[in-house]
Design a protein around this motif. Sequence first.
Motif, PDB file in Angstrom:
ATOM      1  N   LEU A 215       0.773  -1.277  -0.034  1.00  0.00           N
ATOM      2  CA  LEU A 215       0.178  -0.112   0.137  1.00  0.00           C
ATOM      3  C   LEU A 215       0.855   1.291  -0.102  1.00  0.00           C
ATOM      4  CD1 LEU A 215      -2.722  -1.013   2.579  1.00  0.00           C
ATOM      5  CD2 LEU A 215      -3.007  -0.592  -0.004  1.00  0.00           C
ATOM      6  N   ILE A 216       2.236   1.294   0.465  1.00  0.00           N
ATOM      7  CA  ILE A 216       3.131   2.206   0.495  1.00  0.00           C
ATOM      8  C   ILE A 216       3.709   2.399  -0.996  1.00  0.00           C
ATOM      9  CG2 ILE A 216       4.969   3.386   1.630  1.00  0.00           C
ATOM     10  CD1 ILE A 216       4.037   2.120   4.098  1.00  0.00           C
ATOM     11  N   VAL A 217       4.176   1.380  -1.263  1.00  0.00           N
ATOM     12  CA  VAL A 217       5.152   1.228  -2.689  1.00  0.00           C
ATOM     13  C   VAL A 217       4.307   1.344  -3.756  1.00  0.00           C
ATOM     14  CG1 VAL A 217       7.089  -0.073  -3.765  1.00  0.00           C
ATOM     15  CG2 VAL A 217       6.984  -0.127  -1.323  1.00  0.00           C
ATOM     16  N   VAL A 218       3.386   0.683  -3.802  1.00  0.00           N
ATOM     17  CA  VAL A 218       2.764   0.400  -5.306  1.00  0.00           C
ATOM     18  C   VAL A 218       2.115   2.061  -5.616  1.00  0.00           C
ATOM     19  CG1 VAL A 218       0.742  -0.600  -6.513  1.00  0.00           C
ATOM     20  CG2 VAL A 218       2.308  -1.782  -5.198  1.00  0.00           C
ATOM     21  N   PRO A 219       1.356   2.665  -4.773  1.00  0.00           N
ATOM     22  CA  PRO A 219       0.939   4.054  -5.017  1.00  0.00           C
ATOM     23  C   PRO A 219       2.014   4.950  -5.317  1.00  0.00           C
ATOM     24  CG  PRO A 219      -0.478   3.292  -3.340  1.00  0.00           C
ATOM     25  CD  PRO A 219       0.935   2.220  -3.549  1.00  0.00           C
ATOM     26  N   SER A 220       3.069   4.849  -4.699  1.00  0.00           N
ATOM     27  CA  SER A 220       4.222   5.677  -4.953  1.00  0.00           C
ATOM     28  C   SER A 220       4.943   5.281  -6.359  1.00  0.00           C
ATOM     29  CB  SER A 220       5.446   5.567  -3.900  1.00  0.00           C
ATOM     30  OG  SER A 220       4.652   5.796  -2.786  1.00  0.00           O
ATOM     31  N   LEU A 221       5.131   4.218  -6.780  1.00  0.00           N
ATOM     32  CA  LEU A 221       5.594   3.973  -8.129  1.00  0.00           C
ATOM     33  C   LEU A 221       4.736   4.385  -9.141  1.00  0.00           C
ATOM     34  CD1 LEU A 221       6.861   0.148  -7.445  1.00  0.00           C
ATOM     35  CD2 LEU A 221       8.117   2.203  -7.488  1.00  0.00           C
ATOM     36  N   ARG A 222       3.386   4.273  -9.111  1.00  0.00           N
ATOM     37  CA  ARG A 222       2.434   4.679  -9.818  1.00  0.00           C
ATOM     38  C   ARG A 222       2.668   6.453 -10.046  1.00  0.00           C
ATOM     39  NH1 ARG A 222      -3.424   2.287  -8.630  1.00  0.00           N
ATOM     40  NH2 ARG A 222      -3.058   0.118  -9.266  1.00  0.00           N
ATOM     41  N   TRP A 223       3.027   6.905  -8.901  1.00  0.00           N
ATOM     42  CA  TRP A 223       2.581   8.335  -8.731  1.00  0.00           C
ATOM     43  C   TRP A 223       4.215   8.715  -9.674  1.00  0.00           C
ATOM     44  CZ3 TRP A 223       6.546  11.520  -5.959  1.00  0.00           C
ATOM     45  CH2 TRP A 223       6.155  12.860  -5.844  1.00  0.00           C
TER      46      TRP A 223
ATOM     47  N   THR B  38      10.719  10.089  -1.537  1.00  0.00           N
ATOM     48  CA  THR B  38      11.816   9.232  -1.764  1.00  0.00           C
ATOM     49  C   THR B  38      12.180   8.553  -0.746  1.00  0.00           C
ATOM     50  OG1 THR B  38      11.866  10.308  -3.898  1.00  0.00           O
ATOM     51  CG2 THR B  38      13.162   8.331  -3.438  1.00  0.00           C
ATOM     52  N   VAL B  39      12.774   9.341   0.294  1.00  0.00           N
ATOM     53  CA  VAL B  39      13.162   8.616   1.342  1.00  0.00           C
ATOM     54  C   VAL B  39      12.158   7.912   2.253  1.00  0.00           C
ATOM     55  CG1 VAL B  39      14.787   9.257   3.610  1.00  0.00           C
ATOM     56  CG2 VAL B  39      15.178  10.287   1.376  1.00  0.00           C
ATOM     57  N   GLY B  40      10.874   8.497   2.327  1.00  0.00           N
ATOM     58  CA  GLY B  40      10.046   7.990   3.435  1.00  0.00           C
ATOM     59  C   GLY B  40       9.519   6.813   2.816  1.00  0.00           C
ATOM     60  N   VAL B  41       9.153   6.779   1.428  1.00  0.00           N
ATOM     61  CA  VAL B  41       8.499   5.612   0.907  1.00  0.00           C
ATOM     62  C   VAL B  41       9.726   4.431   1.020  1.00  0.00           C
ATOM     63  CG1 VAL B  41       7.948   4.512  -1.191  1.00  0.00           C
ATOM     64  CG2 VAL B  41       7.092   6.606  -0.498  1.00  0.00           C
ATOM     65  N   THR B  42      10.889   4.620   0.679  1.00  0.00           N
ATOM     66  CA  THR B  42      12.287   3.656   0.692  1.00  0.00           C
ATOM     67  C   THR B  42      12.357   3.099   2.042  1.00  0.00           C
ATOM     68  OG1 THR B  42      13.278   4.764  -1.201  1.00  0.00           O
ATOM     69  CG2 THR B  42      14.473   3.276   0.079  1.00  0.00           C
ATOM     70  N   LEU B  43      12.177   3.900   2.967  1.00  0.00           N
ATOM     71  CA  LEU B  43      12.536   3.476   4.485  1.00  0.00           C
ATOM     72  C   LEU B  43      11.123   2.625   4.862  1.00  0.00           C
ATOM     73  CD1 LEU B  43      14.117   6.411   6.180  1.00  0.00           C
ATOM     74  CD2 LEU B  43      15.124   4.192   5.642  1.00  0.00           C
ATOM     75  N   ALA B  44      10.037   3.304   4.717  1.00  0.00           N
ATOM     76  CA  ALA B  44       8.841   2.684   5.292  1.00  0.00           C
ATOM     77  C   ALA B  44       8.408   1.244   4.461  1.00  0.00           C
ATOM     78  CB  ALA B  44       7.883   3.796   5.540  1.00  0.00           C
ATOM     79  N   GLY B  45       8.381   1.622   3.287  1.00  0.00           N
ATOM     80  CA  GLY B  45       7.857   0.450   2.407  1.00  0.00           C
ATOM     81  C   GLY B  45       9.013  -0.688   2.232  1.00  0.00           C
TER      82      GLY B  45
END
Length: 288
Positions: free
Chosen positions: A170-178, A259-266
Amino acid sequence: MSRRPEPSPPLSPITLRGYCGTMWLEGRALVLEQKGLRRRIPVEAVEEARVAGRGRRSVEIALWGVDGAPGPVFTLDGRDAAQAARLVEVANGARSESGPPQGGAALVEERPTSTPGRKKGLGLTRRERAVGIVLLLVYVGGLALLAWSGEPQQAALWLLGVTPALFGGLIVVPSLRWTWKRWTVRRRGVTVVAVLARRERKRTFFRYTDLEGGTHEIEADYAVRGIGGDPTRIEVVYDRRQPERAICSLAASILLWRTVGVTLAGGLLLSLAFIMMPLQLILLLLSG
């Protein structure tokens, strides 16, 4: 010397949210967004606006017909009786006493609002649904294999591992789409200035004009900053192939922190899911 008539003032920006769409007043028109279509209805096309339905929360927009015949009626099942009454009052106060010769329906502009290839509900494409089915089969099959092999601890880890996998996805997939959307739009984009169009609770929409003269709307990113400190004007980039597809220009620092937030959390969640799920199958195969 004759005086040029002054333009009619724009209508008050009133918005009515419904269970299957939204209606708002914009300029000298009512805009109805419903079932994948956006209809722009000029006040000249409206014979009558009226409240209807249970609790008088819904709005009906009746258009002028041709040769005395009744015109079409658009209905929005609303949620707020007070907003419905205000919208109807303003629309009736601005409408004409006589209709156009060609009828009101001829003045209505329609264009699709939904993204091609997507469906209602979860908004998944066929490919995404197929991937979801495959992942579900892999999950059930892996759990059955571990349980059948007599490894209850590994089976329990596999069973619980779906939680970090889902949250990580849920964190990574929407971020990749964005990220993909920003990259493709930037690659063939045109930068323009967008002006404030309307506010809908916590959502803000801006309007921009493409090089062909078409007007489009974009929902503002919460981190976007106004040009020169002016919150009513922002910079957007639209795709010259699909002018309705646009992104807000954001500061490099904001993009970096996201980018940093998604990389760390996801990344941490997906790493934990890997340890609890695929790694258990790998260990089972190695032990066999």
